[in-house]
Write a protein that holds these residues in place. Structure first.
Motif, PDB file in Angstrom:
ATOM      1  N   ASP A 117       0.825  -1.202   0.000  1.00 11.32           N
ATOM      2  CA  ASP A 117       0.000   0.000   0.000  1.00 11.32           C
ATOM      3  C   ASP A 117       0.863   1.257   0.000  1.00 11.32           C
ATOM      4  O   ASP A 117       2.020   1.220  -0.430  1.00 11.32           O
ATOM      5  CB  ASP A 117      -0.965  -0.033   1.184  1.00 11.32           C
ATOM      6  N   ASN A 126       0.749   4.968  -8.437  1.00 10.21           N
ATOM      7  CA  ASN A 126      -0.564   5.599  -8.605  1.00 10.21           C
ATOM      8  C   ASN A 126      -0.519   6.914  -9.372  1.00 10.21           C
ATOM      9  O   ASN A 126      -1.563   7.520  -9.611  1.00 10.21           O
ATOM     10  CB  ASN A 126      -1.205   5.854  -7.232  1.00 10.21           C
ATOM     11  N   THR A 131      -8.075   7.783  -8.943  1.00 11.14           N
ATOM     12  CA  THR A 131      -7.879   7.652  -7.500  1.00 11.14           C
ATOM     13  C   THR A 131      -7.466   8.968  -6.855  1.00 11.14           C
ATOM     14  O   THR A 131      -6.783   9.795  -7.480  1.00 11.14           O
ATOM     15  CB  THR A 131      -6.823   6.579  -7.179  1.00 11.14           C
ATOM     16  N   SER A 133       0.668  -0.084  -4.278  1.00  9.05           N
ATOM     17  CA  SER A 133      -0.270   0.955  -4.707  1.00  9.05           C
ATOM     18  C   SER A 133      -0.987   1.533  -3.498  1.00  9.05           C
ATOM     19  O   SER A 133      -1.652   0.811  -2.747  1.00  9.05           O
ATOM     20  CB  SER A 133      -1.287   0.353  -5.686  1.00  9.05           C
ATOM     21  N   SER A 141      -4.489   0.334  -1.397  1.00  7.95           N
ATOM     22  CA  SER A 141      -4.825  -1.080  -1.579  1.00  7.95           C
ATOM     23  C   SER A 141      -4.901  -1.803  -0.239  1.00  7.95           C
ATOM     24  O   SER A 141      -4.542  -1.261   0.803  1.00  7.95           O
ATOM     25  CB  SER A 141      -3.798  -1.760  -2.487  1.00  7.95           C
ATOM     26  N   SER A 164      -9.258  -2.036  -2.185  1.00  9.56           N
ATOM     27  CA  SER A 164      -8.653  -1.475  -3.394  1.00  9.56           C
ATOM     28  C   SER A 164      -9.711  -0.903  -4.325  1.00  9.56           C
ATOM     29  O   SER A 164      -9.499   0.134  -4.971  1.00  9.56           O
ATOM     30  CB  SER A 164      -7.847  -2.551  -4.125  1.00  9.56           C
ATOM     31  N   ALA A 188      -7.517   1.780  -6.266  1.00 10.29           N
ATOM     32  CA  ALA A 188      -6.082   1.475  -6.229  1.00 10.29           C
ATOM     33  C   ALA A 188      -5.816   0.181  -6.991  1.00 10.29           C
ATOM     34  O   ALA A 188      -6.752  -0.514  -7.413  1.00 10.29           O
ATOM     35  CB  ALA A 188      -5.622   1.333  -4.780  1.00 10.29           C
ATOM     36  N   SER A 195      -5.229  -3.413  -6.996  1.00  6.37           N
ATOM     37  CA  SER A 195      -5.484  -4.492  -6.047  1.00  6.37           C
ATOM     38  C   SER A 195      -4.311  -5.456  -5.998  1.00  6.37           C
ATOM     39  O   SER A 195      -3.403  -5.408  -6.840  1.00  6.37           O
ATOM     40  CB  SER A 195      -6.745  -5.246  -6.448  1.00  6.37           C
ATOM     41  N   GLU A 245       0.392  -4.715   3.808  1.00  6.81           N
ATOM     42  CA  GLU A 245      -1.023  -4.407   3.636  1.00  6.81           C
ATOM     43  C   GLU A 245      -1.723  -4.498   4.987  1.00  6.81           C
ATOM     44  O   GLU A 245      -1.130  -4.931   5.964  1.00  6.81           O
ATOM     45  CB  GLU A 245      -1.682  -5.386   2.649  1.00  6.81           C
TER      46      GLU A 245
END
Length: 362
Positions: free
Chosen positions: A46, A54, A60, A123, A126, A133, A138, A140, A177
């Motif tokens: 993430d 991103n 997003t 990302s 996520s 996500s 985002a 995934s 994550e």
């Protein structure tokens, strides 16, 4: 593949790439065990790890390729890293002596040589829960798997199948994550709260994490480090929203993170037993980060409950922008914005964590 079947120009190209990899390594601060060779770092996750994937995602809000992000980065460039400077992806590659920065896989300036020493697939926004996500638009974890597969194909084209398999099997692969699942999807949006209680939701997260880890194992990853969820309730945003007048840590968030972490550690131990030649390592960041937050003055920080950007209470991503004032010295702050620690905190966290767990990858 028999080298005699490879065109001489391609063989020369592969040799040059390998030589560049050898001579372009940085001098890492971490003393690795002599029998541990790490050719590359590969990162999934993430915004804690995202180094710019991103940036070109027009759908997003989880992006930060604009000032004041990157204020203390090389050339004060906002690269899409969620902080004032380097993020853990970079610092891990630096500490291991591989390279100074870990580029985003979607970086338009990515060079072939970068593939040999590692890239970042993470990302911002996520999570383990696919809904997380989706809500943040985002990339995934399944999307990050697709990036990984594409990376493998490109790597095979550069150095051949045998060398690719060696790089995959010996690289340090990191996964970060869980924060967005708990703070955004479960508590903040209530999207899962009506379906699950915390015990069953953390089961869902662990199940998804396990499936993901098995998939990257099947693709060739063997040395896999999975970071715990951090003390989510102590980030400035949650303290502002749920901490009352005194802006205390939101303990229900922290309790959820600890429950998830305990289940995750058990699942990783099981995977380690059942996946041949795998080294799946649980890396605790919850406790060392909480110690820095609570005892921030002992670590040389002046502010522990607010970020450097804007009021420091909530601003993150697009809400931390050039219209907001920033503190004079981000190094005085535990947090850069409403969610993300400053580079100074990462520099205090990363080396001891690597030192503590690296031997488990042997």
């Amino acid at each position: 593949m028999d080298s005699s079947l490879i065109p001489s120009s391609l063989l020369l190209r592969r040799m040059l790439l390998l030589l560049m990899t050898v001579f372009c390594k940085t001098k890492g601060a971490l003393q690795l065990p002599p029998n541990l060779k790490v050719p590359a770092v590969l990162v999934f996750g993430d915004s804690i790890m995202d180094t710019g994937n991103n940036n070109n995602n027009t759908h997003t809000l989880a992006k930060c390729n604009f000032p004041p992000y990157g204020r203390d980065f090389q050339g004060a460039i906002p690269t899409g890293r969620f902080g004032n400077g380097k993020v853990p992806s970079d610092l891990i590659a630096e500490e291991l002596g591989i390279k100074d920065l870990l580029p985003a896989y979607f970086d338009p300036n990515l060079q072939p040589n970068d593939l040999l020493t590692g890239v970042c697939f993470a990302s911002g926004g996520s999570g383990y829960d696919p809904l997380t996500s989706k809500m943040a638009t985002a990339i995934s974890l399944s999307g990050q798997i697709d990036m990984f597969k594409d990376y493998i194909r490109k790597l095979e084209g550069l150095v051949g199948e045998d060398r690719t398999n060696f790089i995959l099997a010996n690289s340090i692969v990191l996964v970060v994550e869980g924060s967005n699942d708990i703070s955004n999807t479960y508590f903040l949006s209530h999207a899962r709260e009506v379906q699950y209680d915390i015990p069953t939701y953390t089961d869902l997260m662990v199940s998804s994490a396990s499936s993901f880890l098995k998939e990257i194992y099947q693709l060739g990853a063997r040395r896999i480090g999975v970071l715990s969820a951090p003390p989510i309730g102590c980030v400035p945003f949650q303290r502002t929203i749920l901490g009352g007048l005194l802006r205390k840590c939101a303990e229900k968030y922290n309790e959820a993170a600890k429950l998830f972490n305990s289940k995750l550690a058990k699942e990783l131990a099981s995977l380690n037993q059942n996946l041949p030649n795998a080294r799946v390592v649980y890396l605790d960041v919850y406790n060392p980060l909480l110690d820095i937050i609570v005892n921030y003055q002992n670590y040389g920080f002046k502010v522990g409950d607010r970020g450097c950007c804007g009021t420091g209470k909530i601003e993150t991503a697009v809400f931390c922008n050039s219209l907001d004032p920033t503190c004079q010295n981000a190094g005085d702050y535990v947090f850069w914005d409403g969610f993300h620690p400053s580079e100074s905190v990462y520099r205090k966290l990363v080396p001891p964590i690597l030192q503590k767990y690296m031997y488990q990858f042997i």
